[in-house]
Design a protein around this motif. Structure first.
Motif: not given
Length: 269
Positions: A55-59, A80-87, A246-258
C-alpha cells in the motif's frame, strides 16, 4: 480574467489523503465505533491480502503525500515499520506513540508522528504532555489527532480506540491551543468511521472555520464527489481520507484511480 483579479483561482482546494489502518499486523477497514478490547465485537469491512508495504508503494507511485499509518492496538509495530521503510518521509504514523518512542518512529522513516491518547492521562488533557512531544520531535514533526464522538451537539475527543471520552471538546478554543504546538491536525469522526454513509458535514464546515494549519478529516466518505464537498464546506482548509468505500479496500462506490486523478486535478487548478 487574471489570477490576480480572481482570488478563488488561487485558493487551495482539499486533497485526498491515503491511509493504512493496521490491526493485528494486517491492513484492515474497521467500523470505528466497534473498536475495543473485545475483538469479538469488532466489525471489519475489509482485510487486505496485500502487505502494508505494498500500500505504501502504491501511494508513493501516485505521489499521495501526507497519508497516515494508524496502529490500532498491539502487534502492529513491524507492519508499520515496513510501510514507513517503503516510503521514507512520505507517511505519518500514529497509535501508541509516546514521548519516549516518538523519535524512534521519525528515525524509522515517518514524516511525522500522530498522538492522541498520550495527551490525555486518565482521560484529562495535559498541556505538559503536548509540550513534551513538541519539544521532543519538534512542532513540524507533530500531528495531534483529535478524533471525536458527538455528544449533546458537541464533538468530544475520544481516545483508546475511540472508546473513552476525554475532557476536551473540539472547538475554536481547543483547536487554537493545539495549533501552537503541532503542524497538523487529524480528525476521525468516530461515529461515522467505516460506515460509508456520508461525512459529518457540520463538523467539516466548523473545522474549516476553526483551523489555521493543515487538517485531515476521516469518516464516512462514500462518493467521489465527497472530496469536492469537503473542499467547498471547509473552503479548501480540510483534506479528506477515504477508507471502506475505496475499491482498494473492497469498496464498491469509489475507484482509487478516479480519486487520485480528481485530487491531482483539484491540486493543480
Amino acid at each position: 480574467m487574471s489570477a490576480q483579479s480572481n482570488p478563488s483561482s488561487t485558493r487551495r482546494r482539499s486533497q485526498f489523503r491515503p491511509c493504512i489502518d493496521l490491526h493485528g499486523g494486517l491492513v484492515k477497514q474497521i467500523v470505528g465505533g466497534t473498536l475495543g478490547d473485545d475483538d469479538s465485537k469488532l466489525k471489519t469491512n475489509f482485510v487486505a491480502t496485500q502487505s502494508p508495504k505494498e500500500f505504501a508503494e502504491m501511494y508513493k507511485k501516485n505521489n499521495l503525500t501526507g497519508g497516515h499509518v494508524i496502529k490500532l492496538g498491539p502487534g502492529n509495530d513491524q507492519a508499520a515499520r515496513e510501510a514507513l521503510a517503503a516510503w521514507p518521509g512520505g507517511l505519518q504514523v500514529g497509535g501508541g506513540i509516546q514521548v519516549g518512542n516518538a523519535q524512534e518512529w521519525i528515525d524509522a522513516g515517518a514524516e511525522k508522528v500522530i498522538v492522541t491518547s498520550a495527551l490525555f492521562p486518565k482521560q484529562k488533557f495535559s498541556i505538559e504532555q503536548l509540550r513534551a512531544f513538541s519539544e521532543t520531535v519538534g512542532k513540524d514533526r507533530l500531528v495531534v489527532d483529535v478524533s471525536c464522538r458527538k455528544r449533546d451537539n458537541k464533538w468530544i475527543v475520544a481516545m483508546n480506540k475511540w472508546q473513552d471520552l476525554t475532557d476536551m471538546e473540539v472547538n475554536q478554543e481547543s483547536i487554537s491551543l493545539l495549533e501552537q504546538y503541532c503542524s497538523e491536525l487529524l480528525i476521525h469522526a468516530a461515529d461515522v468511521e467505516g460506515l460509508c454513509q456520508g461525512i459529518d458535514e457540520e463538523l467539516v464546515q466548523q473545522l474549516g472555520k476553526w483551523v489555521s494549519i493543515p487538517c485531515t478529516y476521516a469518516g464516512g466518505a462514500k462518493d467521489l464527489s465527497d472530496l469536492e464537498l469537503v473542499s467547498r464546506l471547509s473552503q479548501g482548509k480540510v483534506d479528506l481520507t477515504y477508507g471502506s468505500s475505496l475499491d482498494i479496500f473492497g469498496g464498491k462506490t469509489v475507484k482509487f484511480a478516479d480519486l487520485v486523478a480528481l485530487s491531482h486535478r483539484m491540486r493543480d487548478e
